[in-house]
Motif scaffolding. Structure first.
Motif, short mmCIF file in Angstrom:
data_model
loop_
_atom_site.label_atom_id
_atom_site.label_comp_id
_atom_site.label_asym_id
_atom_site.label_seq_id
_atom_site.Cartn_x
_atom_site.Cartn_y
_atom_site.Cartn_z
N UNK B 250 0.82 -1.21 0.00
CA UNK B 250 0.00 0.00 0.00
C UNK B 250 0.86 1.26 0.00
N UNK B 251 1.88 1.30 0.86
CA UNK B 251 2.64 2.54 1.06
C UNK B 251 3.83 2.67 0.10
N UNK B 252 4.19 1.58 -0.56
CA UNK B 252 5.32 1.60 -1.52
C UNK B 252 6.60 2.17 -0.95
N UNK B 253 6.82 1.93 0.31
CA UNK B 253 8.02 2.48 0.96
C UNK B 253 8.66 1.35 1.76
N UNK B 254 9.81 0.87 1.28
CA UNK B 254 10.42 -0.28 1.97
C UNK B 254 11.64 0.13 2.78
N UNK B 255 11.62 1.37 3.30
CA UNK B 255 12.67 1.79 4.21
C UNK B 255 12.51 1.08 5.55
N UNK B 256 13.59 1.04 6.34
CA UNK B 256 13.51 0.44 7.67
C UNK B 256 12.46 1.16 8.52
N UNK B 257 12.42 2.49 8.43
CA UNK B 257 11.45 3.26 9.22
C UNK B 257 10.02 2.82 8.91
N UNK B 258 9.73 2.64 7.63
CA UNK B 258 8.37 2.26 7.28
C UNK B 258 8.10 0.79 7.58
N UNK B 259 9.16 -0.02 7.56
CA UNK B 259 8.98 -1.42 7.91
C UNK B 259 8.58 -1.58 9.38
N UNK B 260 9.03 -0.64 10.22
CA UNK B 260 8.55 -0.65 11.61
C UNK B 260 7.02 -0.58 11.64
N UNK B 261 6.49 0.34 10.84
CA UNK B 261 5.04 0.47 10.78
C UNK B 261 4.38 -0.81 10.26
N UNK B 262 5.05 -1.43 9.29
CA UNK B 262 4.52 -2.67 8.74
C UNK B 262 4.46 -3.75 9.83
N UNK B 263 5.46 -3.76 10.70
CA UNK B 263 5.46 -4.72 11.82
C UNK B 263 4.30 -4.40 12.77
N UNK B 264 4.09 -3.12 13.02
CA UNK B 264 2.98 -2.72 13.91
C UNK B 264 1.63 -3.12 13.29
N UNK B 265 1.47 -2.88 11.98
CA UNK B 265 0.23 -3.30 11.33
C UNK B 265 0.06 -4.82 11.38
N UNK B 266 1.15 -5.53 11.13
CA UNK B 266 1.08 -6.99 11.20
C UNK B 266 0.66 -7.47 12.58
N UNK B 267 1.26 -6.87 13.60
CA UNK B 267 0.92 -7.25 14.98
C UNK B 267 -0.53 -6.92 15.30
N UNK B 268 -0.95 -5.76 14.82
CA UNK B 268 -2.34 -5.33 15.07
C UNK B 268 -3.31 -6.33 14.46
N UNK B 269 -3.09 -6.69 13.21
CA UNK B 269 -4.01 -7.61 12.54
C UNK B 269 -3.96 -8.98 13.20
N UNK B 270 -2.77 -9.44 13.60
CA UNK B 270 -2.66 -10.74 14.27
C UNK B 270 -3.42 -10.75 15.59
N UNK B 271 -3.47 -9.59 16.25
CA UNK B 271 -4.16 -9.53 17.54
C UNK B 271 -5.67 -9.77 17.38
N UNK B 272 -6.20 -9.45 16.21
CA UNK B 272 -7.61 -9.77 15.94
C UNK B 272 -7.77 -11.26 15.64
N UNK B 273 -6.85 -11.77 14.84
CA UNK B 273 -6.97 -13.15 14.33
C UNK B 273 -7.22 -14.15 15.45
N UNK B 274 -6.50 -13.98 16.58
CA UNK B 274 -6.56 -14.98 17.65
C UNK B 274 -7.81 -14.87 18.53
N UNK B 275 -8.63 -13.85 18.27
CA UNK B 275 -9.79 -13.63 19.13
C UNK B 275 -10.94 -14.60 18.87
N UNK B 276 -10.95 -15.20 17.67
CA UNK B 276 -11.99 -16.19 17.36
C UNK B 276 -11.36 -17.37 16.65
N UNK B 277 -12.13 -18.42 16.46
CA UNK B 277 -11.62 -19.60 15.77
C UNK B 277 -11.40 -19.31 14.29
N UNK B 278 -10.32 -19.89 13.77
CA UNK B 278 -10.08 -19.85 12.34
C UNK B 278 -10.06 -18.44 11.79
#
Lengths: 308, 308
Positions: B250-278
């Motif tokens: 989406x952001x087309x920015x693969x700098x380390x700084x922006x990858x931090x945000x990508x990690x935060x987004x990944x963690x955020x989405x994963x935190x939803x995933x585990x709340x219900x089955x499958x």
């Protein structure tokens, strides 16, 4: 600047890790807490007990850090508390090889007169009745009472522990201990149950995975600095607690926002502690080193999120 | 906006956790990656294989998220890959009960013509030769190739795995796998060794303890959101990877700084995933919910340090 009372052991440790082993070296909860808190140039006293076998050089070291030692009782014909432990390869678990209580067995803490009005009391890991004994000697309820404990007291003195927990504002405890104390696996639920036991603030230490600070519905997570090597985890939890208490004594601000910083300082100091055996790294730590590592912590965790 | 190619399984899972169990439900690495990445409204294709037994409703769901399915081959007389597992009480370890490869056994991935110029390729957990096969079909070296894998391939196809690792920019791997791959306990040292294998960026997933991003001498640590209860960890790692890749596309920015945000987004989405089955929670997730949780992540980790 607030005055700080620290109670805990001043002791001998003998440590074995995959990187080596030590003879009897300086150890003890109050030692690590004191060394860590001394980085804030605050007025702190250590309340503890030692035997006649305790070397003057160790006391000189603590004194050189401007720690008040008038609360350390010396039992001339007694022996100093001794603990020996061996860490497993993962450094997260350890076996206790020897515990000699010695002078600790009949320890009655005495808070020096000049510190009975201290604003902050740090109750290091000891029998909960000793911890309560310190609170009882204060002229008035301190602004902040912080308690550290461990599973051992949950096993053998749970009722006394629950009594003193009721009287403190902050508890610092590791994740397994939080689970044991509450019977809850989720640390969010465990923290809520500990809140209900008394403390408004719950700090859960997770070793290499960092530390969590809970207050009502708020939560703050400080990761631990990823390290190349952990040489000796002994005292890391006490060093964390000493940094936490020392920073709050220095800044005189016990808001949740400032407690986040106290957690960061505690984590920062603990990250030094594990780099060498025993107290070695904490004996020679400069403000410059601490500030540089704080900046590393900032780089480690801070981000500027862009909402997509 | 970059185009994204995802390769991985589209499968049936049957899951048992302390909170309950499911029949055969929608699962698979590409499914979770795709559902997660779809939150960024990017142009993504799933490259996978299914059997004639795969229900149209599952495909309809993926299509409703604007995922391109032209890269999913259907083997009419074959059966879809099936995995069944049971989680232990701590939710951090699990036993695999059943693995039926079925159509996966002879899977030859085919990247749709329209995606051979995609800037980002996400190689979900699959045999390393299949992952390499996808890279080989790209018209040119993608701007960013991300690889996820697991210990299974280290056990049975290490050489092939090392070959494909050499050709990617980012690897996402869990802590135990990083240790297995390198023989190093310290994650700092393990990350350095993985750098030397090829990837410039190393993401180490630590489950409930968060995720680390390494790049040269820089490191970023995103904690996981402490949760009241984890109902089902299945797919959390893939959801993390999908959020990571989707945000970068989406952001087309693969700098380390922006990858931090990508990690935060990944963690955020994963935190939803585990709340219900499958995939249940990921099927109905609003931008508003995601943004609110991102703000929770900010509160969880951000601090304003005052140097004493």
């Amino acid at each position: 600047m607030s005055k700080l009372v620290v109670v805990g052991t001043v002791a001998f440790d003998a440590i074995e890790t995959p990187f080596g082993k030590t003879d009897k070296i300086l150890g003890g909860a109050a030692t690590y807490i004191g060394l860590s808190a001394s980085n804030f140039n605050i007025d702190a006293t250590l309340v503890s007990v030692i035997g006649g076998d305790f070397p003057k050089e160790h006391l000189d070291l603590l004194e050189s850090k401007n720690l008040d030692l008038s609360g350390i009782e010396t039992v001339k014909d007694g022996k100093t508390f001794f603990w020996s432990g061996k860490y497993h390869n993962d450094m997260n678990s350890r076996d206790t090889l020897v515990t000699e209580l010695n002078v600790l067995e009949h320890f009655k803490p005495v808070v020096p007169e000049a510190y009975k009005d201290a604003e902050i009391v740090m109750l290091g890991n000891l029998h909960p009745l000793v911890q309560q004994g310190v609170l009882d000697q204060m002229n008035k309820k301190p602004k902040l009472a912080i308690l550290d404990t461990m599973n051992f007291w949950m096993d053998i003195a749970l009722e006394d522990l629950l009594s003193v927990i009721k009287n403190v504002d902050v508890i610092t405890i590791n994740d397994e201990e939080a689970r044991q104390l509450t019977g809850e696996y989720s640390l969010v639920v465990a923290a809520r149950k500990i809140h209900e036991m008394g403390p408004q603030y719950v700090v859960i230490k997770k070793g290499e995975h960092g530390a969590l600070l809970f207050h009502k519905d708020d939560v703050f997570y400080a990761p631990a600095l990823p390290l190349e090597a952990v040489f000796d985890p002994t005292g890391a939890g006490d060093t964390f607690a000493g940094g936490f208490a020392g920073y709050l004594a220095k800044t005189e601000d016990i808001s949740f926002e400032n407690m986040k910083n106290a957690v960061i300082y505690g984590s920062t100091l603990a990250s030094f502690c594990v780099e060498k055996f025993g107290t070695e790294r904490m004996e020679n730590l400069t403000d410059k080193e601490i500030h540089e590592r704080l900046l590393q912590f900032k780089d480690l965790t801070q981000f500027e999120i862009k909402l997509t």
